[in-house]
Design an enzyme around this catalytic site. Structure first.
Site, PDB file in Angstrom:
ATOM      1  N   ALA A 137      43.988  43.020  36.187  1.00 38.30           N
ATOM      2  CA  ALA A 137      45.152  43.188  37.046  1.00 38.30           C
ATOM      3  C   ALA A 137      46.016  44.301  36.449  1.00 38.30           C
ATOM      4  O   ALA A 137      45.909  44.601  35.260  1.00 38.30           O
ATOM      5  CB  ALA A 137      45.935  41.879  37.100  1.00 38.30           C
ATOM      6  N   GLY A 166      41.135  40.298  35.776  1.00 35.13           N
ATOM      7  CA  GLY A 166      40.930  40.442  37.214  1.00 35.13           C
ATOM      8  C   GLY A 166      39.738  41.325  37.543  1.00 35.13           C
ATOM      9  O   GLY A 166      39.148  41.201  38.626  1.00 35.13           O
ATOM     10  N   GLU A 182      36.905  39.029  37.339  1.00 33.35           N
ATOM     11  CA  GLU A 182      37.066  38.080  38.454  1.00 33.35           C
ATOM     12  C   GLU A 182      36.660  38.726  39.791  1.00 33.35           C
ATOM     13  O   GLU A 182      36.100  38.061  40.663  1.00 33.35           O
ATOM     14  CB  GLU A 182      38.511  37.573  38.505  1.00 33.35           C
ATOM     15  CG  GLU A 182      38.831  36.666  37.321  1.00 33.35           C
ATOM     16  CD  GLU A 182      40.283  36.258  37.280  1.00 33.35           C
ATOM     17  OE1 GLU A 182      41.134  37.160  37.111  1.00 33.35           O
ATOM     18  OE2 GLU A 182      40.582  35.069  37.437  1.00 33.35           O
ATOM     19  N   GLU A 190      42.935  37.039  29.531  1.00 37.67           N
ATOM     20  CA  GLU A 190      44.297  36.679  29.962  1.00 37.67           C
ATOM     21  C   GLU A 190      45.042  35.853  28.926  1.00 37.67           C
ATOM     22  O   GLU A 190      46.257  35.976  28.767  1.00 37.67           O
ATOM     23  CB  GLU A 190      44.250  35.916  31.294  1.00 37.67           C
ATOM     24  CG  GLU A 190      43.961  36.787  32.508  1.00 37.67           C
ATOM     25  CD  GLU A 190      42.480  36.986  32.776  1.00 37.67           C
ATOM     26  OE1 GLU A 190      41.655  36.730  31.873  1.00 37.67           O
ATOM     27  OE2 GLU A 190      42.145  37.403  33.895  1.00 37.67           O
TER      28      GLU A 190
HETATM   29  N1  3HC Z   1      47.346  47.175  33.501  1.00 40.62           N
HETATM   30  C1  3HC Z   1      48.128  48.264  33.387  1.00 40.62           C
HETATM   31  N2  3HC Z   1      47.927  49.233  32.465  1.00 40.62           N
HETATM   32  C2  3HC Z   1      46.876  49.090  31.658  1.00 40.62           C
HETATM   33  C3  3HC Z   1      45.999  47.989  31.729  1.00 40.62           C
HETATM   34  C4  3HC Z   1      46.262  46.993  32.705  1.00 40.62           C
HETATM   35  N3  3HC Z   1      45.490  45.924  32.855  1.00 40.62           N
HETATM   36  N4  3HC Z   1      45.047  48.119  30.784  1.00 40.62           N
HETATM   37  C5  3HC Z   1      45.305  49.272  30.160  1.00 40.62           C
HETATM   38  N5  3HC Z   1      46.406  49.862  30.676  1.00 40.62           N
HETATM   39  C6  3HC Z   1      46.993  51.146  30.287  1.00 40.62           C
HETATM   40  C7  3HC Z   1      47.500  51.107  28.847  1.00 40.62           C
HETATM   41  O1  3HC Z   1      48.818  50.640  28.775  1.00 40.62           O
HETATM   42  C8  3HC Z   1      47.377  52.566  28.446  1.00 40.62           C
HETATM   43  O2  3HC Z   1      48.502  53.222  28.962  1.00 40.62           O
HETATM   44  P1  3HC Z   1      49.152  54.475  28.170  1.00 40.62           P
HETATM   45  O3  3HC Z   1      48.057  55.473  28.010  1.00 40.62           O
HETATM   46  O4  3HC Z   1      50.258  54.895  29.046  1.00 40.62           O
HETATM   47  O5  3HC Z   1      49.608  53.908  26.854  1.00 40.62           O
HETATM   48  C9  3HC Z   1      46.157  53.053  29.209  1.00 40.62           C
HETATM   49  O6  3HC Z   1      45.952  52.101  30.265  1.00 40.62           O
HETATM   50  C10 3HC Z   1      44.897  53.114  28.385  1.00 40.62           C
HETATM   51  O7  3HC Z   1      44.719  51.855  27.723  1.00 40.62           O
HETATM   52  P2  3HC Z   1      44.262  51.777  26.210  1.00 40.62           P
HETATM   53  O8  3HC Z   1      45.036  52.731  25.382  1.00 40.62           O
HETATM   54  O9  3HC Z   1      44.307  50.326  25.840  1.00 40.62           O
HETATM   55  O10 3HC Z   1      42.778  52.292  26.317  1.00 40.62           O
HETATM   56  P3  3HC Z   1      41.487  51.810  25.536  1.00 40.62           P
HETATM   57  O11 3HC Z   1      40.377  52.656  26.020  1.00 40.62           O
HETATM   58  O12 3HC Z   1      41.758  51.719  24.068  1.00 40.62           O
HETATM   59  O13 3HC Z   1      41.218  50.305  26.021  1.00 40.62           O
HETATM   60  C11 3HC Z   1      40.970  48.522  27.595  1.00 40.62           C
HETATM   61  C12 3HC Z   1      40.883  50.048  27.341  1.00 40.62           C
HETATM   62  C13 3HC Z   1      39.904  47.790  26.764  1.00 40.62           C
HETATM   63  C14 3HC Z   1      40.699  48.307  29.047  1.00 40.62           C
HETATM   64  C15 3HC Z   1      42.362  48.006  27.186  1.00 40.62           C
HETATM   65  O14 3HC Z   1      43.334  48.818  27.797  1.00 40.62           O
HETATM   66  C16 3HC Z   1      42.651  46.585  27.607  1.00 40.62           C
HETATM   67  O15 3HC Z   1      42.260  45.662  26.920  1.00 40.62           O
HETATM   68  N6  3HC Z   1      43.376  46.419  28.724  1.00 40.62           N
HETATM   69  C17 3HC Z   1      43.882  45.137  29.179  1.00 40.62           C
HETATM   70  C18 3HC Z   1      42.818  44.265  29.701  1.00 40.62           C
HETATM   71  C19 3HC Z   1      43.417  42.968  30.153  1.00 40.62           C
HETATM   72  O16 3HC Z   1      44.127  42.290  29.452  1.00 40.62           O
HETATM   73  N7  3HC Z   1      43.092  42.604  31.384  1.00 40.62           N
HETATM   74  C20 3HC Z   1      43.577  41.373  31.931  1.00 40.62           C
HETATM   75  C21 3HC Z   1      44.846  41.631  32.658  1.00 40.62           C
HETATM   76  S1  3HC Z   1      45.578  40.136  33.237  1.00 40.62           S
HETATM   77  C22 3HC Z   1      44.709  39.778  34.620  1.00 40.62           C
HETATM   78  O17 3HC Z   1      43.772  40.441  34.939  1.00 40.62           O
HETATM   79  C23 3HC Z   1      45.214  38.611  35.395  1.00 40.62           C
HETATM   80  C24 3HC Z   1      44.235  38.190  36.432  1.00 40.62           C
HETATM   81  O18 3HC Z   1      43.580  37.038  35.988  1.00 40.62           O
HETATM   82  C25 3HC Z   1      44.880  37.917  37.746  1.00 40.62           C
END
Ligand code: 3HC
Ligand code: NAI
Length: 699
Positions: free
Chosen positions: A63, A102, A105, A125
């Site tokens: 998400a 997400g 998912e 999450e």
């Molecule tokens: N939402 C918004 N921005 C995000 C994001 C997300 N889910 N994931 C990454 N970003 C942004 C980061 O803030 C970063 O922004 P910046 O360059 O301005 O600082 C940019 O994308 C690049 O991210 P990384 O520096 O972390 O890049 P990496 O290549 O090192 O890692 C990644 C990539 C493994 C995808 C890592 O970003 C990550 O773990 N992201 C989060 C994944 C996550 O937690 N997903 C679950 C979200 S909650 C959800 O999905 C709820 C659902 O169940 C409804």
């Protein structure tokens, strides 16, 4: 078509491509694009199957976290998933990079999933204080069974594609081009007349669950105290097992709605962005040329030097360890080998891996052997004169462009840098003990440190698996300077009426891994006592208060190592309150004419935590810390501050900076400026009714 997704046809296969850099997060345009694409291709009679794929570096990474807490726009993710799941034609999710949260998912709402071997999938999450809120808790148990699903969701760790294939999360691994492989997979489905198989329709066989499965799992959650998400995840999996799909989805929705509004999740989401923010140094260009770091040297093979050397070997960088004597070198290298062999015994490294890492570490007694290295990290005794002598020596022998780093905890880095002819190459790299384990690296920027040296060290932190945070030069830098205030107040409260056990219990219940006195017992009371007696200038003492650690050391109580410190210890090493210590403390109060009083839990939190926050505010004012998030990252990763409170500065915002300020003022009135130094930032924020999140508005 949406700006974030497009669709096309290749023969009878429809292809939806998400294109929303950097990580294809499920923002409103992405959701809209997938929704429209599925509708359009499902309605197209020429299309027999659909592939969902992403451009750029990754499949959907989850998400869009930046949308959380804002009014929803466009179709919500669940409607997108329903549209996918109810499509009449099979949809194949084609995964590269990471399909997380997400993202996974969404893939679970497709009918089939394929991935390249390097891909990873997961539901992280829980690390944001949440649960998978788009059917992850209901679909994953149907696909891989409730036992495995519960573990995957509570761990939150990404799973490599081959393992995900074995777990049945993926249907196939695609070697070679993902798009062509996914199209071929879809064509094969069409040829076989394979159905649009909905994960929601897969039955769960509850009879295969061990008796008391959920009760036993819950017992294991005790170590995750303070985090509400894991328990909620268990409830969702219980629902998946016991209830129809739609009922389970309702419980999942209730769970994520509650968690989304919780302070714990807000704190953990803040931490996600904070971790990325600290990597940005405002006056250092992003594309600055870095100095190559292919070889390293560490001076000193003591407590810190050994662990620091291991970090380099773990990252595949050859490292030379220099010691003063053969005996110290042998001892230091011996401890490194023992550490690696312990890890091997636990099955976390193979014998070959250990041998390879040990092969990258060379011991030497001669500085001549390190003349050509790219970086030297000094980790010898904390003594200015000794360090200056060593830096002069390094300056004389190291090649031009080499980085000269010190692991000093307290000393003035500028003074050290100025004994060299290249202060621009000098920097502080303050590791935390045990240096091979702790993730934090405080990177101390001297007055003359060159920008490329700073940027190189930030990148190096990442290479060796650390999170680097920049600090300015002052006594104790960001973390230890605040810790000094925290510990000093704990010590003072003993004189006034508290016991070590009382203070430790309150701070443990606040969420710290252990209280300050148990911590001191673990580290050794003698270590601090020696530092205070050898370097009184570095550790000024308030004459109005005795240092209880020093009194105990004088009685041979050095902490856990002598089975007696602030606590007594049996063979099980469990800390037990000791009446002898309480008597020593009470006697001291009497000697100084201090009438002991009841100290409330609230006062303990205020005097320890608020004192640290006040010092943090002063560091921001002085430019020692760049932003509040730098302080928070340091305290969470270096001192065990609970991540669900978001670090001390974020915590201040959650309780109100005005409240912190009022308490700080109260203690300044009572104890004076010596302990409770004035912070104009704290006052300005309190007066403006703002928090540290808006600190730039008042400076
Ligand atoms: N939402 C918004 N921005 C995000 C994001 C997300 N889910 N994931 C990454 N970003 C942004 C980061 O803030 C970063 O922004 P910046 O360059 O301005 O600082 C940019 O994308 C690049 O991210 P990384 O520096 O972390 O890049 P990496 O290549 O090192 O890692 C990644 C990539 C493994 C995808 C890592 O970003 C990550 O773990 N992201 C989060 C994944 C996550 O937690 N997903 C679950 C979200 S909650 C959800 O999905 C709820 C659902 O169940 C409804
Ligand atoms: P230590 O006493 O365990 O090890 C220091 C080692 O340096 C000894 O083995 C000694 O023989 C060696 N040494 C002394 N002079 C030397 C020289 N001229 N050349 C080569 N080796 C020499 O000390 P520790 O705890 O490892 O601390 C080292 C530095 O790290 C200090 O500056 C300390 O403040 C800092 N530090 C310590 C932390 C800790 O928890 N111990 C945490 C963070 C920083």
């Amino acid at each position: 078509m949406s700006v974030a997704a497009r669709w096309e046809k290749q023969g009878d296969i429809g292809i939806i491509t998400v294109d929303s850099p950097p990580v294809n997060a499920l923002s409103a345009p992405v959701r809209q694009g997938i929704f429209d694409g599925v509708k359009a291709l499902d309605a197209d009679p020429e299309v027999k199957a659909i592939v969902l794929i992403c451009d750029g570096r990754t499949f959907i990474a989850g998400a869009d976290i930046t949308e959380f807490g804002k009014p929803p726009k466009g179709p919500d993710l669940r409607s997108v998933q329903e549209t996918m799941e109810n499509a009449s034609k099979p949809i194949v999710a084609a995964i590269h990079g990471t399909a997380l949260g997400g993202g996974l998912e969404t893939a679970l709402a497709a009918h089939y999933r394929v991935a390249v071997p390097s891909a990873k999938v997961g539901l992280p999450e829980v690390k944001l204080g949440l649960l998978p809120g788009a059917g992850g808790t209901q679909r994953l148990p149907r696909l891989i069974g409730p036992e495995r699903a519960l573990k995957v969701i509570v761990d939150g760790n990404p799973i490599p594609a081959p393992e995900a294939k074995d777990l049945d999360i993926l249907d196939a691994i695609i070697d070679g081009d993902l798009k062509q492989g996914a199209i071929a997979f879809a064509q094969d489905l069409v040829a076989k007349g394979a159905p649009a198989r909905r994960v929601r329709d897969i039955p769960i066989d509850a009879s295969s669950l061990p008796a008391n499965f959920f009760a036993d799992f819950r017992k294991g959650l005790a170590k995750m105290r303070g985090f509400p998400a894991p328990e909620k995840i268990v409830q969702c999996i219980e629902a998946a097992v016991a209830l129809p799909f739609d009922e389970g989805m309702r419980i999942e929705r209730e769970g994520i709605t509650e968690l989304m509004a919780s302070t714990e999740s807000k704190a953990m989401r803040y931490m996600f962005f904070a971790e990325r923010e600290v990597a940005k140094i405002p006056d250092v260009p992003k594309d600055i040329a870095l100095r190559p770091i292919n070889t390293a040297a560490v001076l000193g093979a003591g407590t810190m030097g050994g662990g620091i050397a291991m970090n380099f070997a773990n990252a595949g960088i050859p490292v030379t360890v220099i010691e003063a004597t053969q005996e110290a070198l042998d001892r230091g290298l011996g401890i490194i080998e023992k550490n690696y062999r312990n890890t091997q015994a636990k099955g976390r490294l193979t014998a070959e891996e250990v041998d390879k890492r040990l092969g990258l570490i060379t011991g030497s007694l001669s500085y001549d052997d390190i003349a050509g290295v790219d970086i030297v990290i000094e980790a010898i005794f904390e003594n200015m004169e000794v360090k200056k002598e060593v830096f002069r020596k390094l300056d004389a022998i190291l090649k031009p462009g080499a980085i000269l780093a010190s692991n000093t905890s307290y000393l003035d880095l500028n003074e050290i840098a100025d004994v060299t002819k290249r202060p621009e190459d000098v920097i502080g790299l303050h590791f935390f003990s045990p240096a091979n384990v702790m993730r934090l690296l405080e990177i101390v920027r001297g007055a003359k440190t060159a920008k490329d040296v700073l940027a190189t060290c930030m990148a190096l932190a990442k290479t060796i698996g650390k999170i680097g945070v920049v600090a300015g030069v002052c006594h104790g830098f960001i973390g230890n300077r605040m810790l000094s205030r925290y510990s000093a107040e704990a010590n003072k409260m003993l004189l006034e009426g508290a016991t070590p056990h009382q203070i430790d219990t309150v701070l443990y219940n606040f969420g710290m891994p252990m209280g300050p006195f148990q911590m001191t017992d673990l580290a050794g009371l003698d270590v601090g006592a020696r530092a205070r007696s050898e370097f009184p200038d570095l550790f000024p003492i308030d004459p109005a208060f005795p240092v209880f650690a020093d009194i105990l050391v004088a009685q041979g109580r050095y902490g856990q190592k002598t089975k007696a410190g602030f606590y007594k210890y049996g063979d099980d090493r469990k800390a037990q309150p000791d009446p002898d210590v309480e008597a020593i403390i009470a006697a001291e109060s009497e000697k100084r004419g201090v009438e002991r009083r009841v100290i409330s839990d609230e006062e303990i939190i205020e005097r320890c935590i608020y004192a640290a926050i006040n010092e943090g505010a002063r560091e921001l004012e002085e430019g020692i810390a760049l932003r509040p998030c730098d302080i928070d990252i340091i305290w969470i990763n270096g001192y065990g501050f609970p991540s669900y409170r978001g670090g001390p500065m974020f915590y201040a915002d959650t309780i109100g900076v005005d409240k912190v300020h009022a308490a700080v003022e109260k203690y300044r009135q009572k104890y004076g400026e010596r302990g409770w130094k004035y912070s104009s930032l704290l006052e300005k924020l309190a007066r403006a009714g703002k928090g540290f999140a808006d600190w730039k508005d008042v400076v």
